[in-house]
Write a protein that holds these residues in place. Structure first.
Motif, PDB file in Angstrom:
ATOM      1  N   GLN A  62       1.023  -1.167   0.042  1.00 29.20           N
ATOM      2  CA  GLN A  62       0.133   0.079   0.097  1.00 29.20           C
ATOM      3  C   GLN A  62       0.808   1.314   0.034  1.00 29.20           C
ATOM      4  O   GLN A  62       0.618   2.334  -0.635  1.00 29.20           O
ATOM      5  CB  GLN A  62      -0.872   0.133   1.080  1.00 29.20           C
ATOM      6  CG  GLN A  62      -1.865  -1.280   1.101  1.00 29.20           C
ATOM      7  CD  GLN A  62      -2.692  -1.024   0.070  1.00 29.20           C
ATOM      8  OE1 GLN A  62      -3.228  -0.180  -0.562  1.00 29.20           O
ATOM      9  NE2 GLN A  62      -3.047  -2.492  -0.632  1.00 29.20           N
ATOM     10  N   LEU A  65       2.296   1.934  -3.657  1.00 31.26           N
ATOM     11  CA  LEU A  65       0.997   2.326  -4.195  1.00 31.26           C
ATOM     12  C   LEU A  65       0.784   3.839  -3.989  1.00 31.26           C
ATOM     13  O   LEU A  65       0.721   4.609  -4.881  1.00 31.26           O
ATOM     14  CB  LEU A  65      -0.241   1.481  -4.039  1.00 31.26           C
ATOM     15  CG  LEU A  65      -0.370   0.318  -4.550  1.00 31.26           C
ATOM     16  CD1 LEU A  65      -1.791  -0.360  -4.183  1.00 31.26           C
ATOM     17  CD2 LEU A  65      -0.446   0.225  -6.097  1.00 31.26           C
ATOM     18  N   LEU A  66       0.868   4.243  -2.833  1.00 34.96           N
ATOM     19  CA  LEU A  66       0.716   5.655  -2.481  1.00 34.96           C
ATOM     20  C   LEU A  66       1.922   6.552  -2.915  1.00 34.96           C
ATOM     21  O   LEU A  66       1.949   7.608  -3.522  1.00 34.96           O
ATOM     22  CB  LEU A  66       0.641   5.840  -0.943  1.00 34.96           C
ATOM     23  CG  LEU A  66      -0.921   5.405  -0.190  1.00 34.96           C
ATOM     24  CD1 LEU A  66      -0.667   5.195   1.013  1.00 34.96           C
ATOM     25  CD2 LEU A  66      -1.672   6.387  -0.882  1.00 34.96           C
ATOM     26  N   TYR A  69       1.392   7.041  -6.669  1.00 35.25           N
ATOM     27  CA  TYR A  69       0.603   7.958  -6.712  1.00 35.25           C
ATOM     28  C   TYR A  69       0.814   9.435  -6.565  1.00 35.25           C
ATOM     29  O   TYR A  69       0.785  10.181  -7.533  1.00 35.25           O
ATOM     30  CB  TYR A  69      -0.714   8.034  -5.805  1.00 35.25           C
ATOM     31  CG  TYR A  69      -1.872   8.745  -5.955  1.00 35.25           C
ATOM     32  CD1 TYR A  69      -2.755   9.118  -6.968  1.00 35.25           C
ATOM     33  CD2 TYR A  69      -1.703  10.047  -4.920  1.00 35.25           C
ATOM     34  CE1 TYR A  69      -3.504  10.248  -6.893  1.00 35.25           C
ATOM     35  CE2 TYR A  69      -2.491  11.164  -4.850  1.00 35.25           C
ATOM     36  CZ  TYR A  69      -3.252  11.233  -5.912  1.00 35.25           C
ATOM     37  OH  TYR A  69      -4.358  12.089  -5.926  1.00 35.25           O
ATOM     38  N   PHE A  83      -8.587   7.209  -4.809  1.00 36.65           N
ATOM     39  CA  PHE A  83      -7.518   6.168  -4.915  1.00 36.65           C
ATOM     40  C   PHE A  83      -6.555   6.335  -3.426  1.00 36.65           C
ATOM     41  O   PHE A  83      -6.256   5.520  -2.932  1.00 36.65           O
ATOM     42  CB  PHE A  83      -6.579   6.304  -5.890  1.00 36.65           C
ATOM     43  CG  PHE A  83      -5.577   5.414  -6.294  1.00 36.65           C
ATOM     44  CD1 PHE A  83      -5.684   4.088  -6.687  1.00 36.65           C
ATOM     45  CD2 PHE A  83      -4.258   5.711  -5.767  1.00 36.65           C
ATOM     46  CE1 PHE A  83      -4.699   3.263  -6.705  1.00 36.65           C
ATOM     47  CE2 PHE A  83      -3.088   4.920  -5.965  1.00 36.65           C
ATOM     48  CZ  PHE A  83      -3.354   3.608  -6.198  1.00 36.65           C
ATOM     49  N   GLN A  84      -6.137   7.565  -3.528  1.00 34.32           N
ATOM     50  CA  GLN A  84      -5.168   7.919  -2.290  1.00 34.32           C
ATOM     51  C   GLN A  84      -5.852   7.752  -0.798  1.00 34.32           C
ATOM     52  O   GLN A  84      -5.039   7.184   0.015  1.00 34.32           O
ATOM     53  CB  GLN A  84      -4.866   9.604  -2.337  1.00 34.32           C
ATOM     54  CG  GLN A  84      -3.815   9.926  -1.415  1.00 34.32           C
ATOM     55  CD  GLN A  84      -3.390  11.345  -1.486  1.00 34.32           C
ATOM     56  OE1 GLN A  84      -4.101  11.991  -2.051  1.00 34.32           O
ATOM     57  NE2 GLN A  84      -2.257  11.679  -0.830  1.00 34.32           N
ATOM     58  N   HIS A  86      -8.389   5.733  -0.123  1.00 34.05           N
ATOM     59  CA  HIS A  86      -8.497   4.287  -0.031  1.00 34.05           C
ATOM     60  C   HIS A  86      -7.347   3.816   0.372  1.00 34.05           C
ATOM     61  O   HIS A  86      -7.245   2.928   1.492  1.00 34.05           O
ATOM     62  CB  HIS A  86      -9.220   3.912  -1.392  1.00 34.05           C
ATOM     63  CG  HIS A  86      -9.374   2.237  -1.501  1.00 34.05           C
ATOM     64  ND1 HIS A  86     -10.279   1.672  -0.634  1.00 34.05           N
ATOM     65  CD2 HIS A  86      -8.410   1.295  -1.943  1.00 34.05           C
ATOM     66  CE1 HIS A  86      -9.962   0.205  -0.589  1.00 34.05           C
ATOM     67  NE2 HIS A  86      -9.137   0.277  -1.574  1.00 34.05           N
ATOM     68  N   HIS A  87      -6.328   3.966  -0.258  1.00 29.07           N
ATOM     69  CA  HIS A  87      -4.935   2.939  -0.057  1.00 29.07           C
ATOM     70  C   HIS A  87      -4.239   3.504   1.295  1.00 29.07           C
ATOM     71  O   HIS A  87      -3.573   2.853   1.892  1.00 29.07           O
ATOM     72  CB  HIS A  87      -3.995   3.216  -1.269  1.00 29.07           C
ATOM     73  CG  HIS A  87      -4.582   2.461  -2.201  1.00 29.07           C
ATOM     74  ND1 HIS A  87      -4.357   1.063  -2.508  1.00 29.07           N
ATOM     75  CD2 HIS A  87      -5.234   2.769  -3.472  1.00 29.07           C
ATOM     76  CE1 HIS A  87      -4.898   0.725  -3.379  1.00 29.07           C
ATOM     77  NE2 HIS A  87      -5.398   1.597  -4.013  1.00 29.07           N
ATOM     78  N   ASP A  88      -4.430   5.006   1.638  1.00 29.54           N
ATOM     79  CA  ASP A  88      -3.950   5.511   3.002  1.00 29.54           C
ATOM     80  C   ASP A  88      -4.723   4.664   4.049  1.00 29.54           C
ATOM     81  O   ASP A  88      -3.994   4.509   5.067  1.00 29.54           O
ATOM     82  CB  ASP A  88      -4.241   7.114   3.036  1.00 29.54           C
ATOM     83  CG  ASP A  88      -3.550   7.680   4.337  1.00 29.54           C
ATOM     84  OD1 ASP A  88      -2.340   7.231   4.437  1.00 29.54           O
ATOM     85  OD2 ASP A  88      -3.906   8.613   4.528  1.00 29.54           O
ATOM     86  N   LEU A  90      -6.084   1.682   3.942  1.00 31.02           N
ATOM     87  CA  LEU A  90      -5.710   0.363   4.098  1.00 31.02           C
ATOM     88  C   LEU A  90      -4.383   0.278   4.793  1.00 31.02           C
ATOM     89  O   LEU A  90      -4.000  -0.742   5.399  1.00 31.02           O
ATOM     90  CB  LEU A  90      -5.649  -0.157   2.617  1.00 31.02           C
ATOM     91  CG  LEU A  90      -6.861  -0.574   1.926  1.00 31.02           C
ATOM     92  CD1 LEU A  90      -6.580  -1.040   0.571  1.00 31.02           C
ATOM     93  CD2 LEU A  90      -7.553  -1.615   2.752  1.00 31.02           C
ATOM     94  N   LEU A  91      -3.460   1.067   4.468  1.00 32.63           N
ATOM     95  CA  LEU A  91      -2.064   1.318   4.953  1.00 32.63           C
ATOM     96  C   LEU A  91      -2.160   1.344   6.405  1.00 32.63           C
ATOM     97  O   LEU A  91      -1.660   0.786   7.232  1.00 32.63           O
ATOM     98  CB  LEU A  91      -1.260   2.556   4.447  1.00 32.63           C
ATOM     99  CG  LEU A  91       0.024   2.651   4.967  1.00 32.63           C
ATOM    100  CD1 LEU A  91       1.106   1.466   4.669  1.00 32.63           C
ATOM    101  CD2 LEU A  91       0.607   4.022   4.535  1.00 32.63           C
TER     102      LEU A  91
END
Length: 113
Positions: A62, A65-66, A69, A83-84, A86-88, A90-91
């Motif tokens: 994650q 991915l960030l 981005y 996107f940012q 969501h993945h933040d 999850l991180l």
């Protein structure tokens, strides 16, 4: 007609997946309740360490991915902020899960001694 079938399939699969994770949680509680010997606690500690390592690996993905981005945010258009975030999220969740599992592993290692 296809829409109804798709919705029913999605609901069924969601319920199936949630039941599997609840069953796994029940196994963990049962294993912890039945842990009486040093070897039981060592086994639990190893299991929690394995889970912590998996969560750390997922958090690393994650984070990558960030970072991607951040380097190329112009490629993502309007969905970039979703996107940012969501993945933040999850991180954060994977990091917390890794910390909790590491704490549980340390606790069971301490009980084993």
């Amino acid at each position: 007609m296809r829409t109804k079938i798709l919705i029913i399939t999605m609901i069924t699969s969601t319920l199936f997946v949630s039941n599997v994770s609840i069953a796994e949680l029940g196994k963990m509680d049962k294993a912890e309740a039945q842990a009486t010997t040093k070897f039981d606690h060592i086994g639990l500690a190893e299991m929690y360490e394995k889970e912590a390592n998996e969560m750390t690996a997922k958090a690393k993905v994650q984070k990558e991915l960030l970072e991607e981005y951040q380097r190329h945010s112009e490629y993502y258009g309007r969905e970039g902020q979703d996107f940012q975030s969501h993945h933040d999220a999850l991180l954060r969740e994977y990091t917390k899960a890794a910390e909790r599992n590491a704490e549980m592993a340390a606790s069971h290692r301490k009980m084993a001694k």
